[in-house]
Design a protein around this motif. Sequence first.
Motif, PDB file in Angstrom:
ATOM      1  N   ASP A 170     -34.117  -3.264   1.998  1.00  0.00           N
ATOM      2  CA  ASP A 170     -34.609  -4.620   1.753  1.00  0.00           C
ATOM      3  C   ASP A 170     -33.823  -5.577   2.661  1.00  0.00           C
ATOM      4  OD1 ASP A 170     -35.720  -6.322  -1.078  1.00  0.00           O
ATOM      5  OD2 ASP A 170     -34.565  -7.322   0.483  1.00  0.00           O
ATOM      6  N   ARG A 171     -34.529  -6.324   3.533  1.00  0.00           N
ATOM      7  CA  ARG A 171     -33.839  -7.133   4.540  1.00  0.00           C
ATOM      8  C   ARG A 171     -32.929  -8.183   3.901  1.00  0.00           C
ATOM      9  NH1 ARG A 171     -34.621 -10.405   9.102  1.00  0.00           N
ATOM     10  NH2 ARG A 171     -35.978 -11.774   7.922  1.00  0.00           N
ATOM     11  N   GLU A 172     -33.442  -8.834   2.860  1.00  0.00           N
ATOM     12  CA  GLU A 172     -32.655  -9.881   2.211  1.00  0.00           C
ATOM     13  C   GLU A 172     -31.373  -9.317   1.597  1.00  0.00           C
ATOM     14  OE1 GLU A 172     -33.902 -12.806  -1.093  1.00  0.00           O
ATOM     15  OE2 GLU A 172     -35.529 -12.756   0.378  1.00  0.00           O
ATOM     16  N   MET A 173     -31.521  -8.118   0.964  1.00  0.00           N
ATOM     17  CA  MET A 173     -30.351  -7.531   0.311  1.00  0.00           C
ATOM     18  C   MET A 173     -29.377  -6.949   1.320  1.00  0.00           C
ATOM     19  SD  MET A 173     -31.597  -5.631  -3.122  1.00  0.00           S
ATOM     20  CE  MET A 173     -30.029  -5.495  -3.953  1.00  0.00           C
ATOM     21  N   SER A 174     -29.919  -6.298   2.358  1.00  0.00           N
ATOM     22  CA  SER A 174     -29.000  -5.625   3.282  1.00  0.00           C
ATOM     23  C   SER A 174     -28.153  -6.637   4.061  1.00  0.00           C
ATOM     24  CB  SER A 174     -29.750  -4.693   4.230  1.00  0.00           C
ATOM     25  OG  SER A 174     -30.571  -5.437   5.073  1.00  0.00           O
ATOM     26  N   THR A 175     -28.731  -7.825   4.349  1.00  0.00           N
ATOM     27  CA  THR A 175     -27.927  -8.792   5.107  1.00  0.00           C
ATOM     28  C   THR A 175     -26.805  -9.384   4.242  1.00  0.00           C
ATOM     29  OG1 THR A 175     -29.654 -10.387   4.616  1.00  0.00           O
ATOM     30  CG2 THR A 175     -29.623  -9.514   6.860  1.00  0.00           C
ATOM     31  N   SER A 176     -26.968  -9.332   2.924  1.00  0.00           N
ATOM     32  CA  SER A 176     -25.897  -9.895   2.081  1.00  0.00           C
ATOM     33  C   SER A 176     -25.035  -8.793   1.463  1.00  0.00           C
ATOM     34  CB  SER A 176     -26.506 -10.769   0.984  1.00  0.00           C
ATOM     35  OG  SER A 176     -27.292  -9.962   0.140  1.00  0.00           O
ATOM     36  N   SER A 177     -25.144  -7.568   1.983  1.00  0.00           N
ATOM     37  CA  SER A 177     -24.359  -6.464   1.415  1.00  0.00           C
ATOM     38  C   SER A 177     -23.094  -6.228   2.219  1.00  0.00           C
ATOM     39  CB  SER A 177     -25.181  -5.173   1.430  1.00  0.00           C
ATOM     40  OG  SER A 177     -26.314  -5.339   0.635  1.00  0.00           O
ATOM     41  N   SER A 178     -22.012  -6.003   1.502  1.00  0.00           N
ATOM     42  CA  SER A 178     -20.751  -5.705   2.187  1.00  0.00           C
ATOM     43  C   SER A 178     -20.514  -4.190   2.120  1.00  0.00           C
ATOM     44  CB  SER A 178     -19.606  -6.427   1.482  1.00  0.00           C
ATOM     45  OG  SER A 178     -19.515  -5.948   0.163  1.00  0.00           O
ATOM     46  N   PHE A 179     -19.450  -3.751   2.778  1.00  0.00           N
ATOM     47  CA  PHE A 179     -19.072  -2.340   2.699  1.00  0.00           C
ATOM     48  C   PHE A 179     -18.842  -1.962   1.223  1.00  0.00           C
ATOM     49  CE2 PHE A 179     -15.531   0.657   2.260  1.00  0.00           C
ATOM     50  CZ  PHE A 179     -16.093   1.775   2.864  1.00  0.00           C
ATOM     51  N   GLY A 180     -18.187  -2.896   0.499  1.00  0.00           N
ATOM     52  CA  GLY A 180     -17.874  -2.653  -0.918  1.00  0.00           C
ATOM     53  C   GLY A 180     -19.121  -2.420  -1.769  1.00  0.00           C
ATOM     54  N   SER A 181     -20.226  -3.140  -1.464  1.00  0.00           N
ATOM     55  CA  SER A 181     -21.444  -2.973  -2.267  1.00  0.00           C
ATOM     56  C   SER A 181     -21.911  -1.526  -2.207  1.00  0.00           C
ATOM     57  CB  SER A 181     -22.581  -3.856  -1.758  1.00  0.00           C
ATOM     58  OG  SER A 181     -22.135  -5.091  -1.312  1.00  0.00           O
ATOM     59  N   TYR A 182     -21.889  -0.954  -0.984  1.00  0.00           N
ATOM     60  CA  TYR A 182     -22.334   0.440  -0.836  1.00  0.00           C
ATOM     61  C   TYR A 182     -21.288   1.406  -1.397  1.00  0.00           C
ATOM     62  CZ  TYR A 182     -25.956  -1.367   2.236  1.00  0.00           C
ATOM     63  OH  TYR A 182     -27.031  -2.058   2.740  1.00  0.00           O
ATOM     64  N   PHE A 183     -20.027   1.080  -1.140  1.00  0.00           N
ATOM     65  CA  PHE A 183     -18.954   1.972  -1.591  1.00  0.00           C
ATOM     66  C   PHE A 183     -19.016   2.147  -3.115  1.00  0.00           C
ATOM     67  CE2 PHE A 183     -14.614   2.736  -3.088  1.00  0.00           C
ATOM     68  CZ  PHE A 183     -14.289   3.870  -2.342  1.00  0.00           C
ATOM     69  N   ASN A 184     -19.200   1.022  -3.840  1.00  0.00           N
ATOM     70  CA  ASN A 184     -19.259   1.095  -5.310  1.00  0.00           C
ATOM     71  C   ASN A 184     -20.416   1.979  -5.762  1.00  0.00           C
ATOM     72  OD1 ASN A 184     -17.164  -0.688  -5.374  1.00  0.00           O
ATOM     73  ND2 ASN A 184     -18.418  -2.479  -5.843  1.00  0.00           N
ATOM     74  N   LEU A 185     -21.585   1.780  -5.122  1.00  0.00           N
ATOM     75  CA  LEU A 185     -22.758   2.554  -5.539  1.00  0.00           C
ATOM     76  C   LEU A 185     -22.569   4.042  -5.217  1.00  0.00           C
ATOM     77  CD1 LEU A 185     -25.671   0.142  -4.531  1.00  0.00           C
ATOM     78  CD2 LEU A 185     -24.895   0.692  -6.834  1.00  0.00           C
ATOM     79  N   ILE A 186     -21.976   4.338  -4.062  1.00  0.00           N
ATOM     80  CA  ILE A 186     -21.770   5.748  -3.697  1.00  0.00           C
ATOM     81  C   ILE A 186     -20.748   6.385  -4.648  1.00  0.00           C
ATOM     82  CG2 ILE A 186     -20.860   7.275  -1.866  1.00  0.00           C
ATOM     83  CD1 ILE A 186     -22.214   5.268   0.135  1.00  0.00           C
TER      84      ILE A 186
END
Length: 285
Positions: free
Chosen positions: A142-158
Motif C-alpha cells: 500500500d503506497r500510503e502505508m509503505s511511505t510512512s513505514s519505518s524499519f521498526g514497523s516491519y521489524f515488529n511484525l516480522i
Amino acid sequence: MASTPIHLRWELYPVAHDIRRFKYGGSFLEEADWYTKKIHKSMLGEMRVMLPEILLLKGVWEYNRGLWFWSFTFHIGLYLLTALIFILTLGGIIIGPNIFYGYDALSLIGKIIYSLSYAMLIAGCVIGTIGTLGLIIKRSTDREMSTSSSFGSYFNLIFIAAIFISGLVLLFSGNAVDKLIKFYYSMITFQSMPNLGAAFAVHAVISGLFILYLPFTHMTHFFMKYFTYHKVRWEDTPNIRGSKLEKKIQEQLSYPVTWSAPHIHADGKKNWADIATEEVKKDEK
Ligand code: HEM
C-alpha cells in the motif's frame, strides 16, 4: 506516564463515562450550577466504548476498512496467545504434576484446561499468522502505508510473525501442550526443565525475547491507551476551587517556559502564569 504533568485535555464531547448524555453528544456542562453537583463517571459507559474497540478494533473498521481484516486477525492472534499465558500458568499449578511426572489421569478441570490450551494455541497461531503476514504485505504494497513505514514497523511484525510461525512448528512437532505445561510447571516450582526439543526451545526463546523487547516499543499501546483515553480524551473532571486538580494546575503554571515561538515571549525565566496573564500588544492581537 502516570507521574507526568496533566495533559492538555480534549474537552470534546460526548465522553463515554457520561452515560446519560453520551447518546446525544451532551455533557454535564449543559446543566445550570454543574460545578456544585457531584459528577458521576460510569464504568459501564466506558466499557461500552472500550470493548468494541479492543475486541473488534471498531476504530479501524470505521476509518480504515481495508486494513481491518488483517489488523483484527493479527490482534486476535496476540490476545489468544496472551490469554494462553494465564491458562498455562493455571495449568502448571493444577495439572503440572500429572504431566511432569506422568501419573494420574486428569480431573475434569484438568481436561478442560488441557483442551482449551490446545484450542487457543492452534487458533492463536493460525489466525495470528494470517493477520501478521497480511499486515506485512499490506504495509509493503500500500503506497500510503509503505511511505510512512519505518524499519521498526516491519521489524515488529516480522518478530511477531516468528512467534506465531514457531508456535505452528511446535504444534507440528507433537505434544505441544504437554511441553508447555512442563515448562510452566518447572518455572513455578523452580526446578530444572527436561529437554523439550528444538521446536519448543526456538518458540520459547523468540517469545521470551519479544516480552523483553515489548516495553521499549509503541506496542505498549495496549496499556498506554488508558492514558490517551482516560487522561486526555475523556478526562473532564472540573477544576473546582480547593481541588487536587487545582493544586496540580497551580504547580504547572509555575513551570518556566522555554518555548522558542516568538509570540510566546518566553525567556526561560517567565512561567506559564506570567505568560498567560501578560498584556498582549495591540498589533499582536
Ligand atoms: C487493548 C488492546 C489493543 C488495541 C485496542 C490495539 C489497537 C491497535 C490499532 C487501532 C492499531 C492500528 C491499526 C494497525 O496498524 O493495524 C494497532 C496496531 C498495532 N498493534 Fe495493537 N492494539 C492492542 C493490543 C496490542 C498488543 C497486545 C500488541 C503487541 C504485543 C499490539 C501490537 C500492534 C502492532 C505491532 C501494530 C502495528 C501493526 C501494523 O504494522 O500495521 N497491539 N493496534
